[in-house]
Design a protein around this motif. Sequence first.
Motif, PDB file in Angstrom:
ATOM      1  N   ASP B 194      58.900  14.228  57.655  1.00 42.65           N
ATOM      2  CA  ASP B 194      58.962  13.867  59.890  1.00 42.65           C
ATOM      3  C   ASP B 194      58.362  12.398  59.209  1.00 42.65           C
ATOM      4  N   PRO B 195      58.541  10.883  59.561  1.00 44.66           N
ATOM      5  CA  PRO B 195      57.808   9.844  59.124  1.00 44.66           C
ATOM      6  C   PRO B 195      56.476   9.853  60.100  1.00 44.66           C
ATOM      7  N   ASN B 196      56.389  10.535  61.661  1.00 44.24           N
ATOM      8  CA  ASN B 196      55.677   9.598  62.476  1.00 44.24           C
ATOM      9  C   ASN B 196      54.393  11.047  61.780  1.00 44.24           C
ATOM     10  N   LEU B 197      54.365  11.512  61.169  1.00 44.93           N
ATOM     11  CA  LEU B 197      53.290  12.022  60.572  1.00 44.93           C
ATOM     12  C   LEU B 197      52.476  10.975  59.973  1.00 44.93           C
ATOM     13  N   ASP B 198      53.510  10.321  59.293  1.00 43.39           N
ATOM     14  CA  ASP B 198      52.299   9.277  58.353  1.00 43.39           C
ATOM     15  C   ASP B 198      52.185   8.026  59.486  1.00 43.39           C
ATOM     16  N   VAL B 199      53.612   7.078  59.407  1.00 41.66           N
ATOM     17  CA  VAL B 199      52.910   5.976  60.487  1.00 41.66           C
ATOM     18  C   VAL B 199      51.901   5.959  61.494  1.00 41.66           C
ATOM     19  N   GLY B 200      52.509   7.323  62.438  1.00 40.82           N
ATOM     20  CA  GLY B 200      51.693   7.440  63.812  1.00 40.82           C
ATOM     21  C   GLY B 200      50.486   8.245  63.340  1.00 40.82           C
ATOM     22  N   ILE B 202      49.507  10.759  62.223  1.00 39.65           N
ATOM     23  CA  ILE B 202      48.963  12.185  62.423  1.00 39.65           C
ATOM     24  C   ILE B 202      48.490  13.183  61.453  1.00 39.65           C
ATOM     25  N   ASP B 203      49.254  12.840  60.361  1.00 38.33           N
ATOM     26  CA  ASP B 203      48.291  12.762  59.065  1.00 38.33           C
ATOM     27  C   ASP B 203      46.785  12.922  58.693  1.00 38.33           C
ATOM     28  N   ALA B 204      46.655  11.532  59.537  1.00 33.04           N
ATOM     29  CA  ALA B 204      45.069  10.975  58.926  1.00 33.04           C
ATOM     30  C   ALA B 204      44.276  11.362  59.740  1.00 33.04           C
ATOM     31  N   ALA B 205      45.302  11.615  61.206  1.00 33.44           N
ATOM     32  CA  ALA B 205      44.161  12.441  62.370  1.00 33.44           C
ATOM     33  C   ALA B 205      43.364  13.861  62.061  1.00 33.44           C
ATOM     34  N   HIS B 206      44.487  14.359  61.333  1.00 33.99           N
ATOM     35  CA  HIS B 206      43.818  15.996  60.488  1.00 33.99           C
ATOM     36  C   HIS B 206      43.100  16.381  60.358  1.00 33.99           C
ATOM     37  N   LYS B 207      43.113  15.205  59.637  1.00 33.16           N
ATOM     38  CA  LYS B 207      41.957  14.550  58.185  1.00 33.16           C
ATOM     39  C   LYS B 207      40.510  14.222  59.019  1.00 33.16           C
ATOM     40  N   LEU B 208      40.697  13.377  60.352  1.00 33.96           N
ATOM     41  CA  LEU B 208      39.409  13.549  61.067  1.00 33.96           C
ATOM     42  C   LEU B 208      38.857  14.542  61.458  1.00 33.96           C
ATOM     43  N   ALA B 209      40.054  15.385  62.079  1.00 32.45           N
ATOM     44  CA  ALA B 209      39.599  16.564  62.868  1.00 32.45           C
ATOM     45  C   ALA B 209      38.636  16.972  62.283  1.00 32.45           C
ATOM     46  N   ILE B 210      39.316  17.674  60.228  1.00 31.97           N
ATOM     47  CA  ILE B 210      38.053  18.355  59.200  1.00 31.97           C
ATOM     48  C   ILE B 210      37.265  17.772  59.212  1.00 31.97           C
ATOM     49  N   LEU B 211      36.712  16.335  59.227  1.00 34.45           N
ATOM     50  CA  LEU B 211      35.759  16.125  59.037  1.00 34.45           C
ATOM     51  C   LEU B 211      34.205  15.810  59.317  1.00 34.45           C
ATOM     52  N   SER B 212      35.395  15.423  61.515  1.00 31.96           N
ATOM     53  CA  SER B 212      34.547  15.776  62.218  1.00 31.96           C
ATOM     54  C   SER B 212      33.440  17.194  62.809  1.00 31.96           C
ATOM     55  N   SER B 213      34.121  17.978  62.414  1.00 33.73           N
ATOM     56  CA  SER B 213      33.440  19.141  62.506  1.00 33.73           C
ATOM     57  C   SER B 213      32.536  19.705  61.911  1.00 33.73           C
ATOM     58  N   ILE B 227      45.207   9.160  69.376  1.00 33.37           N
ATOM     59  CA  ILE B 227      45.797   8.431  68.035  1.00 33.37           C
ATOM     60  C   ILE B 227      46.612   7.495  68.716  1.00 33.37           C
ATOM     61  N   GLU B 228      46.531   6.130  67.136  1.00 31.12           N
ATOM     62  CA  GLU B 228      47.955   5.388  67.814  1.00 31.12           C
ATOM     63  C   GLU B 228      48.150   5.469  65.935  1.00 31.12           C
ATOM     64  N   GLY B 229      49.360   4.944  66.032  1.00 26.48           N
ATOM     65  CA  GLY B 229      50.405   4.442  64.848  1.00 26.48           C
ATOM     66  C   GLY B 229      50.101   2.893  64.160  1.00 26.48           C
ATOM     67  N   ILE B 230      51.111   2.850  63.269  1.00 26.02           N
ATOM     68  CA  ILE B 230      50.633   1.562  62.847  1.00 26.02           C
ATOM     69  C   ILE B 230      52.406   0.629  63.458  1.00 26.02           C
ATOM     70  N   GLN B 231      52.756   1.377  64.383  1.00 27.06           N
ATOM     71  CA  GLN B 231      54.662   0.760  63.941  1.00 27.06           C
ATOM     72  C   GLN B 231      54.318  -0.289  65.032  1.00 27.06           C
ATOM     73  N   ARG B 232      53.472  -1.026  65.954  1.00 22.82           N
ATOM     74  CA  ARG B 232      54.228  -1.974  66.192  1.00 22.82           C
ATOM     75  C   ARG B 232      53.093  -3.231  65.767  1.00 22.82           C
ATOM     76  N   ILE B 233      52.282  -3.291  64.639  1.00 27.72           N
ATOM     77  CA  ILE B 233      51.710  -4.540  63.669  1.00 27.72           C
ATOM     78  C   ILE B 233      52.488  -5.229  62.769  1.00 27.72           C
ATOM     79  N   THR B 234      52.917  -6.122  63.292  1.00 30.69           N
ATOM     80  CA  THR B 234      54.126  -7.474  63.044  1.00 30.69           C
ATOM     81  C   THR B 234      52.845  -8.349  61.832  1.00 30.69           C
ATOM     82  N   LEU B 235      53.538  -9.278  60.944  1.00 34.39           N
ATOM     83  CA  LEU B 235      52.817  -9.601  60.492  1.00 34.39           C
ATOM     84  C   LEU B 235      52.036 -10.525  61.316  1.00 34.39           C
ATOM     85  N   GLU B 236      52.493 -11.498  62.167  1.00 33.59           N
ATOM     86  CA  GLU B 236      51.678 -12.131  63.250  1.00 33.59           C
ATOM     87  C   GLU B 236      50.442 -11.423  63.522  1.00 33.59           C
TER      88      GLU B 236
END
Lengths: 428, 428
Positions: B194-200, B202-213, B227-236
């Motif tokens: 599920d690519p949304n785990l990466d680009v969305g 979520i995967d990185a947020a799982h890691k952050l939740a652990i570090l935070s604790s 959580i906000e993904g990178i999908q809307r980032i443009t070259l601009e």
Amino acid sequence: MTQTLRLGIAGLGTVGVGVVKIIRRQAAMLEARTGRKIEITAVCARDAEKDRGVSLAGYAWETDAVALAKRDDVDVFVELMGGSEGTAKDATEAALAAGKDVVTANKALLAIHGQALAEQAEAAGQVIRYEAAVAGGIPVIKSLTEGLAGNEITRVMGVMNGTCNYILTNMEAKGQGYNALFDECAELGYLEADPNLDVGGIDAAHKLAILSSIAFGTKPNFDGIDIEGIQRITLEDIHQAADMGYRIKLLGVAQRSARGLEQRMQPCLVPVNSPLGQLEGGTNMVVLEGDAVEQVVLRGPGAGEGPTASAVLGDICDIARGLRIPTFGQPATMLEAAQPARTGLPAPYYLRTALLDKPGALAKVAAILGDAGVSIDRMRQYGHTNGTAPVLIVTHKTTRAALDIALATLGDTDVVALDPVALRIEEV
Amino acid sequence: MTQTLRLGIAGLGTVGVGVVKIIRRQAAMLEARTGRKIEITAVCARDAEKDRGVSLAGYAWETDAVALAKRDDVDVFVELMGGSEGTAKDATEAALAAGKDVVTANKALLAIHGQALAEQAEAAGQVIRYEAAVAGGIPVIKSLTEGLAGNEITRVMGVMNGTCNYILTNMEAKGQGYNALFDECAELGYLEADPNLDVGGIDAAHKLAILSSIAFGTKPNFDGIDIEGIQRITLEDIHQAADMGYRIKLLGVAQRSARGLEQRMQPCLVPVNSPLGQLEGGTNMVVLEGDAVEQVVLRGPGAGEGPTASAVLGDICDIARGLRIPTFGQPATMLEAAQPARTGLPAPYYLRTALLDKPGALAKVAAILGDAGVSIDRMRQYGHTNGTAPVLIVTHKTTRAALDIALATLGDTDVVALDPVALRIEEV
């Protein structure tokens, strides 16, 4: 393990005071994290009357560190005095003999006497922890010994003397020469009592000897390190390096190959865009490379009250939590004698010298390098001033041995006006 | 502790195979370092016939991970299957119930069920280790939990999803758009099923939740992360950020203030000359800040067979050496419920939108921002194409709450042609 862990702290300079402050301020946090109360029972320093900005009420005072180390109400002897000989060594040995664990920030002690101390500690079932001895607040001893324990380490590199890095980066940033920045460091209190420990590369080499031992399972071998300080680096070198896309760093490298163990602490050229090249000011950086992990880079403050005390506290917490591992990551009796590499791995070199105004001088230099098998990548001679002309050379990959032959031969000619500066260009 | 440490490995994908390889190849080294033989007794994977490039002879095969977890000849259950629910969770619970220690690479499991698992483990006297769950080969769990145990942690930041960083850095380096690089990552196998785990994010947020604790002594609170993904980032966006001296990174930040615990995983602008700004490709970086240590930066490979196996082996060696600490660095029963900050600390923001070709459109945008108390540092409108004009705004420091009010009001006007992109400019 619910009883209180009782500390005896020898040395109440910057670091010792930092440790006392954290233990007083964060008692509840430390107990939550380790499951034990951590308390100071006794301290030791030269002057009991001095105001150190922190209350020492309730701690027994000792004037003799050896007496402190032996006290019945001390479980962990925290050695923050420094120096490889004398009291620090005597007290550490006394602590181990009295069945205490030891936490120390003393790089010289471990680089020189680490093997004997580790053997003594392990025979007695005690541990020696020394995170603060290398790269200040960076948890590099822990990362290397524990985090990367599943790796065969292939190379360890580091910029581990903040004063040298401060001088080198400010030569470029401020355009000031070595001597002006050395004087500035002296005024700022950045230099050891013997400044050669810093600018001569010795302090950083002590740290490298410790990392090498853990990384390669060898007895600490400070004497096997090729040490060269930063005293001969000029603004010219800094600018020439920058022109070629490099920065000059006092870089420690330990690497094991079929030739043996190579340990160097020398000014090197590293790419300006690498993490090492980008390291500025007094910050430290250690690069750990292993067969599985590839490369891990750790960056942080290499000195100062807070960062160094942080490292000491990490060790104290480890002991409170019951972590008991051999000093250098495997039993001291299993450490091999380091076999120093006869010659290091080949690398390109940057050379700077000056030639007398004689016909054929440059041709002679080129010929001597060629005869020694040192191939020239780039060479530049500047106009003569006062009868000598600066010459810069970048070689192709060569061994230091071949280069040393060429440099010795050059010295025997009548054309060289300046003992050449030779700086390795390190692949990082 | 001289008896053999016996492992049961569930999951023989890339990481599992990497772990098997190291244990087979480095048996002598691991025994020297831990004082114990480390052996695999049983493994478990879906397909027993598949050639995995490593011999599995001599290991008992289980088809059921729960059965593996309960085996009498297993001391440590090594969970390398992944997924927060189903078999990974069942088998981990079964292992703890059966008196086994657990080593896992499963960030989702710990982020979602870490509190319950930690309580179960600690009540039973077992440990859960999970260095591989966060930032691959970087020993960040160890550094934070142990190395910096003497610090009150003030902020944790990290770029912890290599795929997102690969996409973002290559948008700048290759001048390709998000979609082209997303497709390239899909072809290279860099994306989760599920690519949304990466680009969305979520995967990185799982890691952050652990570090935070660990950092703040709070129960893992994945749901409390913005959580906000990178999908809307443009070259601009990438080019505009570069023009202003920034790079865009999917950056996790956890920070505790009087307002509560702030946890964000969002694309942010960071200075191009900072260690985070200079991080390229799939490499990960974690920045740890504490009251004593100031700032430590750790950089290394965030994924891959070798680096992830290195982290798993570090945990296994810790258990072999007798290190037994609570899952999140203090007893799970002492962790506080996280109080999510109602609004984050103020920061400047980068905004991109597009306006319809109507008179007074830009004035309306400026007025709405002003009314919401969002002050404009820089604003630029480009020429109209197809009836809309791109607009870029950099604000002065503002809260996200104030900004969101302005953006909602903007959305209600008839002048905005593009739902605005808002990126925080992070002080690193």
